[in-house]
Design a protein around this motif. Structure first.
Motif, PDB file in Angstrom:
ATOM      1  N   LEU A 166       7.488 -20.440  19.459  1.00 41.39           N
ATOM      2  CA  LEU A 166       6.394 -19.958  18.613  1.00 41.39           C
ATOM      3  C   LEU A 166       5.852 -18.627  19.113  1.00 41.39           C
ATOM      4  CD1 LEU A 166       4.485 -23.303  17.908  1.00 41.39           C
ATOM      5  CD2 LEU A 166       5.912 -21.990  16.332  1.00 41.39           C
ATOM      6  N   THR A 167       5.802 -18.456  20.430  1.00 43.98           N
ATOM      7  CA  THR A 167       5.400 -17.167  20.980  1.00 43.98           C
ATOM      8  C   THR A 167       6.394 -16.087  20.581  1.00 43.98           C
ATOM      9  OG1 THR A 167       4.385 -18.278  22.877  1.00 43.98           O
ATOM     10  CG2 THR A 167       4.828 -15.926  23.097  1.00 43.98           C
ATOM     11  N   GLY A 168       7.681 -16.437  20.549  1.00 44.58           N
ATOM     12  CA  GLY A 168       8.692 -15.485  20.098  1.00 44.58           C
ATOM     13  C   GLY A 168       8.488 -15.064  18.653  1.00 44.58           C
ATOM     14  N   VAL A 169       8.030 -15.987  17.824  1.00 42.97           N
ATOM     15  CA  VAL A 169       7.747 -15.643  16.425  1.00 42.97           C
ATOM     16  C   VAL A 169       6.610 -14.631  16.338  1.00 42.97           C
ATOM     17  CG1 VAL A 169       6.961 -16.566  14.214  1.00 42.97           C
ATOM     18  CG2 VAL A 169       8.618 -17.848  15.569  1.00 42.97           C
ATOM     19  N   VAL A 170       5.557 -14.861  17.140  1.00 42.63           N
ATOM     20  CA  VAL A 170       4.435 -13.918  17.156  1.00 42.63           C
ATOM     21  C   VAL A 170       4.898 -12.545  17.648  1.00 42.63           C
ATOM     22  CG1 VAL A 170       2.170 -13.447  18.158  1.00 42.63           C
ATOM     23  CG2 VAL A 170       2.763 -15.773  17.468  1.00 42.63           C
ATOM     24  N   VAL A 171       5.729 -12.526  18.687  1.00 41.52           N
ATOM     25  CA  VAL A 171       6.254 -11.253  19.197  1.00 41.52           C
ATOM     26  C   VAL A 171       7.068 -10.541  18.117  1.00 41.52           C
ATOM     27  CG1 VAL A 171       7.864 -10.230  20.857  1.00 41.52           C
ATOM     28  CG2 VAL A 171       6.250 -11.977  21.605  1.00 41.52           C
ATOM     29  N   TYR A 172       7.851 -11.297  17.362  1.00 41.00           N
ATOM     30  CA  TYR A 172       8.639 -10.673  16.298  1.00 41.00           C
ATOM     31  C   TYR A 172       7.747 -10.046  15.233  1.00 41.00           C
ATOM     32  CZ  TYR A 172      11.502 -10.112  12.167  1.00 41.00           C
ATOM     33  OH  TYR A 172      12.105  -9.581  11.062  1.00 41.00           O
ATOM     34  N   LEU A 173       6.647 -10.706  14.896  1.00 39.59           N
ATOM     35  CA  LEU A 173       5.728 -10.145  13.903  1.00 39.59           C
ATOM     36  C   LEU A 173       5.109  -8.840  14.403  1.00 39.59           C
ATOM     37  CD1 LEU A 173       3.948 -13.408  12.676  1.00 39.59           C
ATOM     38  CD2 LEU A 173       5.777 -12.130  11.542  1.00 39.59           C
ATOM     39  N   ILE A 174       4.796  -8.787  15.699  1.00 39.96           N
ATOM     40  CA  ILE A 174       4.268  -7.542  16.279  1.00 39.96           C
ATOM     41  C   ILE A 174       5.328  -6.442  16.209  1.00 39.96           C
ATOM     42  CG2 ILE A 174       3.447  -6.468  18.402  1.00 39.96           C
ATOM     43  CD1 ILE A 174       2.246  -9.173  19.165  1.00 39.96           C
ATOM     44  N   GLU A 175       6.558  -6.802  16.553  1.00 38.07           N
ATOM     45  CA  GLU A 175       7.633  -5.812  16.541  1.00 38.07           C
ATOM     46  C   GLU A 175       7.980  -5.378  15.127  1.00 38.07           C
ATOM     47  OE1 GLU A 175      10.505  -8.001  18.770  1.00 38.07           O
ATOM     48  OE2 GLU A 175      10.173  -6.749  20.543  1.00 38.07           O
TER      49      GLU A 175
END
Length: 405
Positions: A166-175
């Protein structure tokens, strides 16, 4: 749809890894007794993780013009804008990625006590890591820094697979936001190939900028006009005004930016070191890891700064001359040693002060590591200022112009 799926992934490589996984998993099932634990499936599991990581790197790099110079140069000649789809395929994640990751998750289901979220986490981590490189160099640094902090958090949360994913999903949205910013500024002047006009300008002889050799290049009245000086090189987009124009520039100044960037990279180093803590603590290797990391940063920083200041420059008088004249310290020359003294002392005092005041060493260690890097990057004097006004003498030892460092 079929052609889109065919071009979305390196299918030959993925099929090869799938065969390796199937053969190794079947061998374990046949050769080992029933009911073996997941530790017996380390090789098949590692194969799937490697496939997820490789696919993440592929999706971040293959369709991105930043990583393909020919694609970038061609795209710059077209009327493409960020509101139009990229000709060779989208950089953003799409439905074919669900197909690939779904296949990897299904294969992972063969492993006992499997955790499907780990496949997603590995893919998002490596995809985000390489996508951050393009965002940092071609867009505003803010989303890149935020993504790097998030990627470190993914490492910290690796023992909790779903939280990590889930943290990876948030990071992807930032990127994704940073990706839009970087593509909106396309073409990137600092990374595009030079035009024929620019090539002609670079090959035209200019007496004011021509290299005269040692020691004359070090005696230029205006170092901004020296061969290779910042004003003679194209500036990167979104770089704050003033970078590369002041006398305090160090060799890493152009790469990293301002002192605020130094602070961010130092904080990132400490943050990533602390994120490895929960993983290494299980094996009692965290103290060793922190000690080696701090020693490496201090040693490399000390040697680098010493060599930058002393290569081609020497004290106005030797050691015996200082003793005989009583001038043990020459402020105009020895000021460069300020950073050399602070690089080992500052992190040691920081760690000691935090531990004495009750801060756990697991927190104090990464903070001291951040302090070591920040002191190495930001401590004055600036290299170019010291070379211009420092009390030193020139000695052979530098092939390149010192003023252009």
């Amino acid at each position: 749809m079929r052609s889109r799926l065919r071009l979305a992934a390196p299918w030959k490589a993925l099929f090869t890894l799938a065969i390796v996984f199937a053969v190794s998993a079947a061998s374990i099932r046949i050769l080992l007794p029933p009911g073996v634990g997941p530790e017996s499936y380390r090789f098949p599991t590692g194969t799937l993780f490697f496939a997820a990581a490789a696919y993440g790197v592929y999706r971040a790099c293959y369709f991105h013009p930043y990583f393909r110079s020919g694609y970038r140069a061609w795209l710059a000649t077209t009327p493409w804008t960020v509101d139009k789809p990229l000709p060779f395929g989208p950089i953003e994640l799409d439905w074919p990625d669900v197909v690939v990751l779904g296949a990897l998750i299904l294969m992972y289901a063969v492993v006992p006590d499997h955790q499907s979220a780990r496949i997603i986490a590995v893919f998002l981590f490596f995809h985000g890591l390489f996508l951050t490189i393009s965002i940092y160099n071609a867009a505003n640094h803010v989303p890149a820094y935020a993504a790097l902090f998030g990627l470190g958090l993914m490492v910290r949360l690796w023992p909790q697979p779903w939280a990590c994913a889930l943290t990876g999903v948030v990071v992807y949205l930032i990127e994704y936001d940073g990706l839009r910013i970087s593509l909106r500024s396309f073409p990137w002047a600092a990374t595009d190939s030079p035009t024929p006009v620019e090539d002609a300008e670079r090959t035209t002889f200019d007496p004011a900028r021509a290299s005269c050799g040692w020691p004359y290049d070090r005696l230029l009245k205006d170092p901004q006009q020296a061969p290779g000086a910042p004003e003679t090189r194209p500036e990167a987009p979104f770089r704050p005004a003033g970078i590369g124009t002041n006398l305090e520039e160090m060799p890493w100044h152009r790469l990293l930016g301002t002192k605020l960037d130094y602070l961010m990279w130092s904080l990132l180093l400490g943050w990533w070191a602390s994120c490895f803590g929960p993983i290494l603590a299980e094996q009692d290797r965290y103290p060793t890891f922190l000690s080696i990391a701090t020693l490496a940063v201090v040693s490399i920083s000390f040697i680098t700064r010493l060599s930058l200041y002393k290569m081609g420059y020497a004290s106005p008088i030797g050691e015996w001359g200082r003793i005989r004249t009583g001038r043990w310290i020459i402020p105009g020359h020895d000021v460069f040693a300020l950073a050399l003294v602070l690089i080992p002392i500052a992190p040691a005092l920081t760690f000691w002060g935090l531990v004495v005041n009750g801060v756990p060493w697991r927190i104090a260690g990464p903070i001291a590591l951040s302090v070591a890097l920040f002191v190495a990057l930001a401590t004055p004097p600036g290299l170019r200022r010291w070379r211009l006004v420092g009390r030193h003498r020139l000695v052979p030892g530098q092939a390149r112009s010192a003023a252009g460092s």
